[in-house]
Scaffold this active site. Structure first.
Site, mmCIF file in Angstrom:
data_model
loop_
_atom_site.group_PDB
_atom_site.id
_atom_site.type_symbol
_atom_site.label_atom_id
_atom_site.label_comp_id
_atom_site.label_asym_id
_atom_site.label_seq_id
_atom_site.Cartn_x
_atom_site.Cartn_y
_atom_site.Cartn_z
ATOM 1 N N TYR A 198 0.847 -1.038 -0.224
ATOM 2 C CA TYR A 198 -0.056 0.026 0.227
ATOM 3 C C TYR A 198 0.740 1.497 -0.110
ATOM 4 O O TYR A 198 1.926 1.338 0.272
ATOM 5 C CB TYR A 198 -0.975 0.103 0.991
ATOM 6 C CG TYR A 198 -0.130 0.171 2.631
ATOM 7 C CD1 TYR A 198 -0.007 1.295 2.535
ATOM 8 C CD2 TYR A 198 0.041 -1.011 2.817
ATOM 9 C CE1 TYR A 198 0.904 1.967 4.475
ATOM 10 C CE2 TYR A 198 0.270 -0.089 4.429
ATOM 11 C CZ TYR A 198 1.018 0.884 5.132
ATOM 12 O OH TYR A 198 1.722 0.608 6.490
ATOM 13 N N CYS A 199 -0.115 2.054 -0.409
ATOM 14 C CA CYS A 199 1.440 3.595 -0.250
ATOM 15 C C CYS A 199 -0.439 4.322 -0.460
ATOM 16 O O CYS A 199 -0.905 3.911 -0.174
ATOM 17 C CB CYS A 199 1.838 3.820 -1.722
ATOM 18 S SG CYS A 199 0.762 4.214 -3.138
ATOM 19 N N THR A 200 0.229 5.879 -0.707
ATOM 20 C CA THR A 200 -0.728 7.331 -0.003
ATOM 21 C C THR A 200 -1.886 6.775 -0.956
ATOM 22 O O THR A 200 -3.113 6.746 -0.582
ATOM 23 C CB THR A 200 -0.056 8.495 -0.834
ATOM 24 O OG1 THR A 200 0.975 8.164 0.729
ATOM 25 C CG2 THR A 200 -0.995 9.406 0.299
ATOM 26 N N GLY A 202 -1.964 5.345 -4.629
ATOM 27 C CA GLY A 202 -2.077 3.488 -4.851
ATOM 28 C C GLY A 202 -0.661 3.989 -6.443
ATOM 29 O O GLY A 202 -0.467 2.397 -7.074
ATOM 30 N N ILE A 227 -4.123 4.608 0.950
ATOM 31 C CA ILE A 227 -4.771 5.461 1.934
ATOM 32 C C ILE A 227 -5.966 5.502 1.663
ATOM 33 O O ILE A 227 -6.821 6.140 2.624
ATOM 34 C CB ILE A 227 -3.792 5.509 2.750
ATOM 35 C CG1 ILE A 227 -2.904 4.811 2.986
ATOM 36 C CG2 ILE A 227 -4.354 5.843 4.363
ATOM 37 C CD1 ILE A 227 -0.808 4.872 3.307
#
Length: 343
Positions: A198-200, A202, A227
């Site tokens: 996951y990241c901020t 995508g 997220i």
């Protein structure tokens, strides 16, 4: 024809206050083949400037990465314009959970070699052979699976203030630093574990998932929309929120509150705190975590030296800055030796 900003950030801030209108903070990305990024860049600037869009947008031959602010009343017009661009029609827009009318104060559309600095040679692997995209509900199920390895693809200063429970959070300064470290650490689990990333928003997982599949990982998943979208779905579907703390964002807000947990500490006194600031000394501008009490004592600065400089008359500060390059210090992101309680 205007192809650049004519107003300073301070002038724009005044106009936003005078207008008194709500603005939406939005981010999106799309990998696509852009033949002439410069022409595309100019097209975006002309159309978006007319809609009073502000933000930071990177355009490259591989696609677009955009973080911006648009007046709420112009949102539909903005979306209509996006839909006129073939590869951006119905693109997923990550709309911020917490809005700030001053999240961006200029419109910057820049042509880059890559829309994310990942250091990868795309010619060595198929960037379209990506991992499986999962929504918030499936993500929650996956990360409870004992055969899952959950990895945060963000940098240390992002995960420090917020991350998912039980996630691996690489202690890295840049996205490119994390790629090889993660592969090395998980080398023994390429076939038997589910790699969930996951990241901020995508975008970092988009290429990383293809990279890890190329490196031999058999089960690769990524949180679609990152997220930001996860938080929205958790609220809309009444799901359990498994994210702790704040989500770091790359605008003037610096963070969105996702849960009430404060998992970080002030870098100066060590007390619980997850508020990122930039040192008030313009010659430093270091990003670090500072509580309200330390902000008062230190005059919003990271050190006594910076506090002394910040107290000088503005013209004297300008003279001290002349000819000095401080970009390396700016991007230490909380690594400075002057911080006693850094991560």
């Amino acid at each position: 024809m205007q192809l650049y900003n004519t107003l300073s950030a301070k002038e724009r801030e005044v106009l936003i206050e005078e207008a008194g209108k709500d603005r939406l903070t939005i981010s999106f990305y799309k990998y696509a083949h852009i033949g002439n990024p410069e022409i595309f860049r100019n097209h975006l600037f002309i159309n978006w400037d007319a809609l009073e869009v502000l933000g930071r947008i990177y355009v490259a031959k591989e696609g677009i990465n955009a973080q911006l602010s648009v007046p709420a009343e112009n949102f539909e017009a903005f979306k209509t314009h996006l839909d006129t661009i073939t590869f951006l029609e119905n693109v997923r827009l990550n709309i911020a959970i917490e809005h700030d009318n001053k999240s961006f104060l200029k419109l910057k559309v820049k042509v880059r070699n890559q829309i994310v600095a990942d250091g990868l040679n795309e010619g060595t692997f198929d960037v379209t052979n990506k991992g499986v995209h999962v929504d918030a509900e499936m993500f929650n199920q996956l990360i409870e699976d004992p055969d899952t390895v959950l990895v945060d693809m963000r940098n240390h200063y992002e995960s420090e203030i917020g991350h998912f429970k039980n996630a691996i959070t690489p202690d890295v300064d840049t996205f490119r630093d994390s790629l090889d470290i993660i592969e090395k650490d998980l080398a023994d689990h390429k076939e038997d574990k589910k790699l969930v990333m996951y990241c901020t928003g995508g975008i970092r997982c988009e290429k990383a998932s293809a990279y890890y599949k190329h490196k031999g990982f058999k089960q690769v998943y990524q949180l679609e929309g990152g997220i930001i979208e996860y938080t929205r779905q958790v609220g809309d579907k009444n799901l359990e929120n498994k994210f702790l703390g704040k989500n770091f964002v790359f605008d003037h807000r610096r963070g969105e509150r996702i849960s009430d947990d404060v998992i970080a500490n002030c870098h100066q006194c060590g007390n619980p705190c997850d508020t990122h600031v930039n040192c008030a000394n313009e010659a430093c501008h270091l990003l670090f975590i500072q509580c309200e009490e330390c902000a008062k004592v230190m005059d919003n600065c990271c050190s006594d030296d910076c506090k002394e400089i910040h107290a000088l008359p503005f013209e004297e500060q300008k003279e001290l800055r002349k000819g000095k390059v401080v970009s390396n210090k700016i991007f230490k992101k909380g690594r400075s030796e002057v911080l006693k309680f850094k991560k």
